[in-house]
Design a protein around this motif. Structure first.
Motif, PDB file in Angstrom:
ATOM      1  N   PHE A  83       0.836  -1.195   0.000  1.00 12.22           N
ATOM      2  CA  PHE A  83       0.000   0.000   0.000  1.00 12.22           C
ATOM      3  C   PHE A  83       0.872   1.246   0.000  1.00 12.22           C
ATOM      4  N   SER A  84       0.249   2.339  -0.362  1.00 14.41           N
ATOM      5  CA  SER A  84       0.871   3.652  -0.261  1.00 14.41           C
ATOM      6  C   SER A  84       0.083   4.485   0.732  1.00 14.41           C
ATOM      7  N   LEU A  85       0.709   5.508   1.265  1.00 10.54           N
ATOM      8  CA  LEU A  85       0.037   6.528   2.046  1.00 10.54           C
ATOM      9  C   LEU A  85       0.200   7.861   1.340  1.00 10.54           C
ATOM     10  N   HIS A  86      -0.889   8.652   1.241  1.00  3.57           N
ATOM     11  CA  HIS A  86      -0.724  10.004   0.718  1.00  3.57           C
ATOM     12  C   HIS A  86      -1.554  11.007   1.490  1.00  3.57           C
ATOM     13  N   HIS A  87      -1.025  12.213   1.570  1.00  6.20           N
ATOM     14  CA  HIS A  87      -1.621  13.329   2.295  1.00  6.20           C
ATOM     15  C   HIS A  87      -2.871  13.802   1.578  1.00  6.20           C
ATOM     16  N   THR A  88      -3.842  14.258   2.340  1.00  6.23           N
ATOM     17  CA  THR A  88      -5.135  14.646   1.770  1.00  6.23           C
ATOM     18  C   THR A  88      -5.056  15.841   0.827  1.00  6.23           C
ATOM     19  N   MET A  89      -3.980  16.642   0.904  1.00  9.00           N
ATOM     20  CA  MET A  89      -3.829  17.803   0.032  1.00  9.00           C
ATOM     21  C   MET A  89      -2.892  17.545  -1.149  1.00  9.00           C
ATOM     22  N   LEU A  90      -2.363  16.345  -1.274  1.00  9.85           N
ATOM     23  CA  LEU A  90      -1.410  16.047  -2.343  1.00  9.85           C
ATOM     24  C   LEU A  90      -2.116  15.986  -3.698  1.00  9.85           C
ATOM     25  N   VAL A  91      -1.547  16.640  -4.708  1.00 14.58           N
ATOM     26  CA  VAL A  91      -2.089  16.565  -6.064  1.00 14.58           C
ATOM     27  C   VAL A  91      -1.769  15.193  -6.648  1.00 14.58           C
ATOM     28  N   HIS A  92      -2.797  14.507  -7.151  1.00 10.81           N
ATOM     29  CA  HIS A  92      -2.609  13.162  -7.683  1.00 10.81           C
ATOM     30  C   HIS A  92      -3.698  12.842  -8.697  1.00 10.81           C
ATOM     31  N   GLY A  93      -3.517  11.744  -9.412  1.00  9.93           N
ATOM     32  CA  GLY A  93      -4.467  11.285 -10.420  1.00  9.93           C
ATOM     33  C   GLY A  93      -4.033   9.918 -10.914  1.00  9.93           C
ATOM     34  N   SER A  94      -4.577   9.495 -12.059  1.00  8.69           N
ATOM     35  CA  SER A  94      -4.161   8.214 -12.641  1.00  8.69           C
ATOM     36  C   SER A  94      -4.489   8.207 -14.121  1.00  8.69           C
ATOM     37  N   LEU A  95      -3.773   7.347 -14.863  1.00  6.82           N
ATOM     38  CA  LEU A  95      -3.939   7.199 -16.304  1.00  6.82           C
ATOM     39  C   LEU A  95      -4.812   5.971 -16.606  1.00  6.82           C
ATOM     40  N   PRO A  96      -5.277   5.815 -17.845  1.00 10.58           N
ATOM     41  CA  PRO A  96      -6.056   4.620 -18.209  1.00 10.58           C
ATOM     42  C   PRO A  96      -5.235   3.338 -18.075  1.00 10.58           C
ATOM     43  N   ASN A  97      -5.940   2.218 -18.028  1.00 14.75           N
ATOM     44  CA  ASN A  97      -5.305   0.902 -18.031  1.00 14.75           C
ATOM     45  C   ASN A  97      -5.104   0.480 -19.481  1.00 14.75           C
ATOM     46  N   THR A  98      -3.871   0.491 -19.940  1.00 12.67           N
ATOM     47  CA  THR A  98      -3.569   0.115 -21.322  1.00 12.67           C
ATOM     48  C   THR A  98      -3.069  -1.321 -21.432  1.00 12.67           C
ATOM     49  N   SER A  99      -3.159  -2.076 -20.330  1.00 10.46           N
ATOM     50  CA  SER A  99      -2.585  -3.418 -20.285  1.00 10.46           C
ATOM     51  C   SER A  99      -3.674  -4.486 -20.307  1.00 10.46           C
ATOM     52  N   ASP A 100      -3.230  -5.746 -20.257  1.00 15.89           N
ATOM     53  CA  ASP A 100      -4.140  -6.891 -20.158  1.00 15.89           C
ATOM     54  C   ASP A 100      -4.376  -7.305 -18.704  1.00 15.89           C
ATOM     55  N   VAL A 101      -3.899  -6.514 -17.746  1.00 17.79           N
ATOM     56  CA  VAL A 101      -3.936  -6.868 -16.327  1.00 17.79           C
ATOM     57  C   VAL A 101      -4.878  -5.931 -15.573  1.00 17.79           C
ATOM     58  N   ARG A 102      -5.782  -6.504 -14.808  1.00 19.22           N
ATOM     59  CA  ARG A 102      -6.696  -5.729 -13.963  1.00 19.22           C
ATOM     60  C   ARG A 102      -5.918  -4.935 -12.905  1.00 19.22           C
ATOM     61  N   ARG A 103      -6.380  -3.706 -12.611  1.00 18.96           N
ATOM     62  CA  ARG A 103      -5.838  -2.931 -11.501  1.00 18.96           C
ATOM     63  C   ARG A 103      -6.955  -2.694 -10.494  1.00 18.96           C
ATOM     64  N   CYS A 104      -6.824  -3.294  -9.321  1.00 14.79           N
ATOM     65  CA  CYS A 104      -7.867  -3.178  -8.311  1.00 14.79           C
ATOM     66  C   CYS A 104      -7.239  -2.806  -6.975  1.00 14.79           C
ATOM     67  N   GLY A 105      -7.774  -1.767  -6.351  1.00 15.32           N
ATOM     68  CA  GLY A 105      -7.284  -1.344  -5.050  1.00 15.32           C
ATOM     69  C   GLY A 105      -8.392  -0.772  -4.187  1.00 15.32           C
ATOM     70  N   ILE A 106      -8.114  -0.687  -2.916  1.00 15.55           N
ATOM     71  CA  ILE A 106      -9.054  -0.158  -1.927  1.00 15.55           C
ATOM     72  C   ILE A 106      -8.420   1.066  -1.275  1.00 15.55           C
ATOM     73  N   THR A 107      -9.195   2.136  -1.165  1.00 12.13           N
ATOM     74  CA  THR A 107      -8.733   3.294  -0.415  1.00 12.13           C
ATOM     75  C   THR A 107      -9.380   3.298   0.963  1.00 12.13           C
TER      76      THR A 107
END
Length: 280
Positions: A183-207
């Motif tokens: 897991f990662s930890l990030h601060h509530t004010m940190l600027v973040h985002g994510s890109l599309p899944n371009t692979s054959d592998v599922r990306r699944c996570g829980i916040t």
């Protein structure tokens, strides 16, 4: 002395706004959580539409996950000993999913009194650049609250396609790549985002959104949270029941009440100043 993180990692969280990766449990434990989730999804079509807010109130596996000792140890290293689990979320990008998250900050419309809030992003599958892992811009948590705008972009996974209105230095972005059980930890004010899944592998996570016990809700209603470590000497949040089974009647009734209040709060805040959601 920190419980899990090194002094260098704690200092990095203060300066950069994140720590990654941290091992919560082994890959087989992650697979067990994922299997429990997948079975529940199969039994309850539309599960995540029904459980879009605080799903830990309805699902035993998710309530168990947010209490994992090693996750709480790391959270304690950056928040202190008295910890409430305030919210949870589910983020699943299937192979070749075009969904993305534009650059944003989590805290913009949460209504919490201060940013003593940290998000644990727990990987149940591999999460990497190819399948759309979370990306962060180090140090941006120190810039204060940034303006956001609603774009309504078709594939933006935020509810209104929200994104910050200031330019982001893409070259400074860091991919938070994780293996199952990390897991990662990030601060509530940190600027973040994510890109599309371009692979054959599922990306699944829980916040899991953890708050220090002294934090309070400022929007005029008594929010709810679960004490997961230490002592709640403040009582700012309504204590949450722990579900004895998935969708047990008492927990479901509490959930429906809380969701109604949460949706009214979000509508009121959005009417005042626009809207943003978290990564998710």
């Amino acid at each position: 002395m920190p419980k899990v993180l090194t002094d260098t990692q704690v200092a990095g969280y203060r300066s950069d706004g994140y720590v990654c990766p941290i091992r919560a449990f082994e890959a087989d434990v992650a697979a067990g959580y994922r299997d429990r989730m997948d079975r529940l999804e199969a039994d309850h079509p539309g599960l995540w539409t029904r459980a879009k807010v605080k799903p830990h109130l309805l699902m035993t596996w998710l309530n168990d996950l947010m209490r994992e000792p090693r996750i709480l140890d790391a959270v304690e290293d950056v928040l202190g000993p008295d910890i409430l689990a305030w919210a949870t979320g589910h983020f699943d990008k299937k192979p070749h999913d075009p969904g993305f998250l534009a650059w944003h900050q989590d805290a913009t419309y949460w209504g919490l009194s201060e940013p003593s809030v940290v998000t644990a992003w727990v990987a149940l599958t591999p999460s990497n650049r190819q399948n759309g892992c979370m990306r962060v811009v180090p140090g941006t948590h120190t810039r204060g609250q940034l303006q956001h705008t609603d774009t309504f972009a078709a594939d933006n996974m935020a509810s209104r396609g929200q994104e910050i209105k200031v330019d982001v230095d893409e070259a400074a972005a860091v991919d938070l790549q994780l293996e199952p059980g990390e897991f990662s930890l990030h601060h509530t004010m940190l600027v973040h985002g994510s890109l599309p899944n371009t692979s054959d592998v599922r990306r699944c996570g829980i916040t899991i959104r953890y708050v220090a016990a002294h934090v309070r809700q400022t929007t005029g209603f008594q929010d709810s949270a679960t004490l997961v470590r230490g002592t709640d000497r403040y009582g700012h949040f309504r204590p949450e029941p722990r579900p004895s089974t998935d969708f047990d009647p008492a927990a479901s009734a509490f959930y429906d009440e809380v969701v109604g209040e949460t949706e009214r709060r979000k509508a009121a805040i959005a009417a005042q100043s626009g809207s943003v959601r978290s990564e998710r």
